[in-house]
Design a protein around this motif. Structure first.
Motif, PDB file in Angstrom:
ATOM      1  N   GLY A  11      -2.169   7.873  -9.050  1.00  0.00           N
ATOM      2  CA  GLY A  11      -1.356   8.005  -7.854  1.00  0.00           C
ATOM      3  C   GLY A  11      -2.064   7.803  -6.543  1.00  0.00           C
ATOM      4  N   THR A  12      -3.327   7.434  -6.561  1.00  0.00           N
ATOM      5  CA  THR A  12      -4.059   7.249  -5.300  1.00  0.00           C
ATOM      6  C   THR A  12      -3.804   5.878  -4.676  1.00  0.00           C
ATOM      7  OG1 THR A  12      -6.029   6.486  -6.485  1.00  0.00           O
ATOM      8  CG2 THR A  12      -5.890   8.834  -5.965  1.00  0.00           C
ATOM      9  N   LYS A  13      -3.665   4.850  -5.522  1.00  0.00           N
ATOM     10  CA  LYS A  13      -3.448   3.504  -5.010  1.00  0.00           C
ATOM     11  C   LYS A  13      -1.976   3.117  -5.152  1.00  0.00           C
ATOM     12  CE  LYS A  13      -8.105   1.752  -5.970  1.00  0.00           C
ATOM     13  NZ  LYS A  13      -8.907   0.722  -6.671  1.00  0.00           N
ATOM     14  N   LEU A  14      -1.394   2.735  -4.032  1.00  0.00           N
ATOM     15  CA  LEU A  14       0.011   2.331  -3.990  1.00  0.00           C
ATOM     16  C   LEU A  14       0.116   0.937  -3.392  1.00  0.00           C
ATOM     17  CD1 LEU A  14       1.557   5.600  -2.477  1.00  0.00           C
ATOM     18  CD2 LEU A  14       1.477   4.965  -4.884  1.00  0.00           C
ATOM     19  N   ALA A  15       1.164   0.221  -3.796  1.00  0.00           N
ATOM     20  CA  ALA A  15       1.452  -1.091  -3.202  1.00  0.00           C
ATOM     21  C   ALA A  15       2.962  -1.252  -3.138  1.00  0.00           C
ATOM     22  CB  ALA A  15       0.830  -2.209  -4.029  1.00  0.00           C
ATOM     23  N   ALA A  16       3.447  -1.744  -2.008  1.00  0.00           N
ATOM     24  CA  ALA A  16       4.887  -1.876  -1.796  1.00  0.00           C
ATOM     25  C   ALA A  16       5.215  -3.227  -1.178  1.00  0.00           C
ATOM     26  CB  ALA A  16       5.394  -0.750  -0.896  1.00  0.00           C
ATOM     27  N   THR A  17       6.399  -3.730  -1.496  1.00  0.00           N
ATOM     28  CA  THR A  17       6.834  -5.038  -0.991  1.00  0.00           C
ATOM     29  C   THR A  17       7.935  -4.891   0.045  1.00  0.00           C
ATOM     30  OG1 THR A  17       8.387  -5.233  -2.847  1.00  0.00           O
ATOM     31  CG2 THR A  17       6.227  -6.268  -3.109  1.00  0.00           C
ATOM     32  N   VAL A  18       7.947  -5.816   0.975  1.00  0.00           N
ATOM     33  CA  VAL A  18       8.984  -5.873   2.004  1.00  0.00           C
ATOM     34  C   VAL A  18       9.728  -7.198   1.859  1.00  0.00           C
ATOM     35  CG1 VAL A  18       9.479  -5.921   4.475  1.00  0.00           C
ATOM     36  CG2 VAL A  18       7.666  -4.441   3.596  1.00  0.00           C
ATOM     37  N   HIS A  19      11.034  -7.141   1.754  1.00  0.00           N
ATOM     38  CA  HIS A  19      11.848  -8.352   1.688  1.00  0.00           C
ATOM     39  C   HIS A  19      11.860  -9.003   3.069  1.00  0.00           C
ATOM     40  CE1 HIS A  19      14.975 -11.028   0.224  1.00  0.00           C
ATOM     41  NE2 HIS A  19      15.657 -10.792   1.337  1.00  0.00           N
ATOM     42  N   GLY A  20      11.374 -10.247   3.132  1.00  0.00           N
ATOM     43  CA  GLY A  20      11.275 -10.907   4.419  1.00  0.00           C
ATOM     44  C   GLY A  20      10.106 -10.400   5.234  1.00  0.00           C
ATOM     45  N   GLY A  21       9.078  -9.881   4.522  1.00  0.00           N
ATOM     46  CA  GLY A  21       7.916  -9.352   5.215  1.00  0.00           C
ATOM     47  C   GLY A  21       6.647  -9.564   4.418  1.00  0.00           C
ATOM     48  N   ASN A  22       5.838  -8.528   4.289  1.00  0.00           N
ATOM     49  CA  ASN A  22       4.555  -8.633   3.614  1.00  0.00           C
ATOM     50  C   ASN A  22       4.382  -7.522   2.580  1.00  0.00           C
ATOM     51  OD1 ASN A  22       3.332 -10.915   5.091  1.00  0.00           O
ATOM     52  ND2 ASN A  22       3.459  -9.551   6.867  1.00  0.00           N
ATOM     53  N   ILE A  23       3.240  -7.510   1.945  1.00  0.00           N
ATOM     54  CA  ILE A  23       2.878  -6.451   1.015  1.00  0.00           C
ATOM     55  C   ILE A  23       2.019  -5.424   1.744  1.00  0.00           C
ATOM     56  CG2 ILE A  23       1.574  -5.905  -1.081  1.00  0.00           C
ATOM     57  CD1 ILE A  23       2.333  -8.646  -2.152  1.00  0.00           C
ATOM     58  N   TRP A  24       2.302  -4.157   1.495  1.00  0.00           N
ATOM     59  CA  TRP A  24       1.540  -3.068   2.102  1.00  0.00           C
ATOM     60  C   TRP A  24       0.837  -2.278   0.999  1.00  0.00           C
ATOM     61  CZ3 TRP A  24       1.889  -1.346   7.437  1.00  0.00           C
ATOM     62  CH2 TRP A  24       2.669  -2.191   8.243  1.00  0.00           C
ATOM     63  N   THR A  25      -0.394  -1.833   1.249  1.00  0.00           N
ATOM     64  CA  THR A  25      -1.146  -1.066   0.258  1.00  0.00           C
ATOM     65  C   THR A  25      -1.697   0.223   0.868  1.00  0.00           C
ATOM     66  OG1 THR A  25      -3.170  -2.304   0.751  1.00  0.00           O
ATOM     67  CG2 THR A  25      -1.811  -3.094  -1.090  1.00  0.00           C
ATOM     68  N   SER A  26      -1.899   1.198  -0.004  1.00  0.00           N
ATOM     69  CA  SER A  26      -2.496   2.462   0.403  1.00  0.00           C
ATOM     70  C   SER A  26      -3.509   2.885  -0.651  1.00  0.00           C
ATOM     71  CB  SER A  26      -1.425   3.553   0.536  1.00  0.00           C
ATOM     72  OG  SER A  26      -2.021   4.823   0.742  1.00  0.00           O
ATOM     73  N   SER A  27      -4.618   3.438  -0.236  1.00  0.00           N
ATOM     74  CA  SER A  27      -5.647   3.902  -1.166  1.00  0.00           C
ATOM     75  C   SER A  27      -5.824   5.409  -1.106  1.00  0.00           C
ATOM     76  CB  SER A  27      -6.981   3.207  -0.869  1.00  0.00           C
ATOM     77  OG  SER A  27      -7.396   3.464   0.463  1.00  0.00           O
ATOM     78  N   ASN A  28      -4.905   6.077  -0.392  1.00  0.00           N
ATOM     79  CA  ASN A  28      -4.990   7.537  -0.276  1.00  0.00           C
ATOM     80  C   ASN A  28      -3.632   8.191  -0.522  1.00  0.00           C
ATOM     81  OD1 ASN A  28      -3.694   6.741   2.043  1.00  0.00           O
ATOM     82  ND2 ASN A  28      -5.275   7.465   3.454  1.00  0.00           N
ATOM     83  N   SER A  29      -2.969   7.706  -1.570  1.00  0.00           N
ATOM     84  CA  SER A  29      -1.681   8.269  -2.006  1.00  0.00           C
ATOM     85  C   SER A  29      -0.583   8.167  -0.954  1.00  0.00           C
ATOM     86  CB  SER A  29      -1.848   9.726  -2.439  1.00  0.00           C
ATOM     87  OG  SER A  29      -2.808   9.826  -3.478  1.00  0.00           O
ATOM     88  N   GLY A  30      -0.673   7.157  -0.102  1.00  0.00           N
ATOM     89  CA  GLY A  30       0.387   6.909   0.866  1.00  0.00           C
ATOM     90  C   GLY A  30       0.226   7.582   2.204  1.00  0.00           C
ATOM     91  N   VAL A  31      -0.912   8.228   2.446  1.00  0.00           N
ATOM     92  CA  VAL A  31      -1.139   8.866   3.743  1.00  0.00           C
ATOM     93  C   VAL A  31      -1.229   7.800   4.826  1.00  0.00           C
ATOM     94  CG1 VAL A  31      -2.689  10.304   5.106  1.00  0.00           C
ATOM     95  CG2 VAL A  31      -2.267  10.843   2.699  1.00  0.00           C
ATOM     96  N   THR A  32      -1.993   6.737   4.559  1.00  0.00           N
ATOM     97  CA  THR A  32      -2.089   5.615   5.488  1.00  0.00           C
ATOM     98  C   THR A  32      -1.853   4.320   4.708  1.00  0.00           C
ATOM     99  OG1 THR A  32      -4.479   5.442   5.169  1.00  0.00           O
ATOM    100  CG2 THR A  32      -3.702   6.804   7.002  1.00  0.00           C
TER     101      THR A  32
END
Length: 204
Positions: A11-32
């Motif tokens: 659960g520490t590394k997250l990655a999310a997609t945006v439709h019509g945007g970019n990919i966002w990643t987090s290495s601290n469980s979504g804090v930043t």
């Protein structure tokens, strides 16, 4: 417009997609979070999946290609080996080690990869193309289950080489998302504007 999100096993590394945007990643469980713009112009990102340790990622562009990363989303590679043409990708899943991938194309077929998405094989054994919606995998990548919109749930026990359709739930349904336990025995699937279905015997 967020689309999908995936997580490492811890659960520490997250990655999310945006439709019509970019990919966002987090290495601290979504804090930043960090936005990745290395893939060029904004895209219609759809599903995304992760290896257990979060280093290997694979993401789909609807009406586009599949992109993969081997460094937790810092850099990405576009894959055009799936017959070269763009497709309406609608679901992707990964084994725990990130080597086995499986993806579905809406109104198309199922595709599998055994080399972390470098090359892909199209499976046409299930007959006519279907409105595939989602796909899930066991941790070792041997068991797969996929949903067909206004169809049935299909399962595989050999990493997608062969498939079995399940009609035990009766008439076709508007299947949507599906998920699977690590050993592939427990499944849960949703139906649009209806109920949740579960299985304790690998979808039998």
């Amino acid at each position: 417009t967020w689309r999908f999100i995936t997580s490492s096993a811890d659960g520490t590394k997250l990655a999310a997609t945006v439709h019509g945007g970019n990919i966002w990643t987090s290495s601290n469980s979504g804090v930043t979070w960090t936005e990745n713009t290395s893939t060029g112009a904004a895209k219609s990102w759809h599903h995304i999946t992760s290896s257990a340790d979060g280093t290997k990622l694979a993401a789909e562009v609807n009406a586009g290609h599949i992109w993969t990363s081997s460094d937790s989303g810092a850099t990405w590679t576009e894959n055009t080996t799936t017959s070269g043409t763009t497709k309406y990708w609608h679901g992707i899943t990964s084994s725990a080690d990130g080597t086995k991938l499986a993806a579905v194309e809406n109104n198309g077929n199922i595709y599998t990869s055994t080399d972390s998405g470098a090359t892909w094989t199209e499976d046409t054994s299930v007959g006519a193309t279907k409105g595939w919606w989602d796909i899930t995998s066991s941790s070792d990548g041997t068991k797969l289950a996929a949903t067909a919109r206004f169809g049935h749930i299909w399962t595989s026990t050999d990493s997608g080489a062969t498939w079995t359709v399940d009609t035990s739930v009766g008439a076709t349904k508007g299947w949507r998302q599906i998920t699977m336990s690590a050993d592939g025995t427990k499944l849960a699937a949703t139906v649009a504007n209806s109920n949740l279905w579960t299985s304790n015997d690998s979808g039998a």
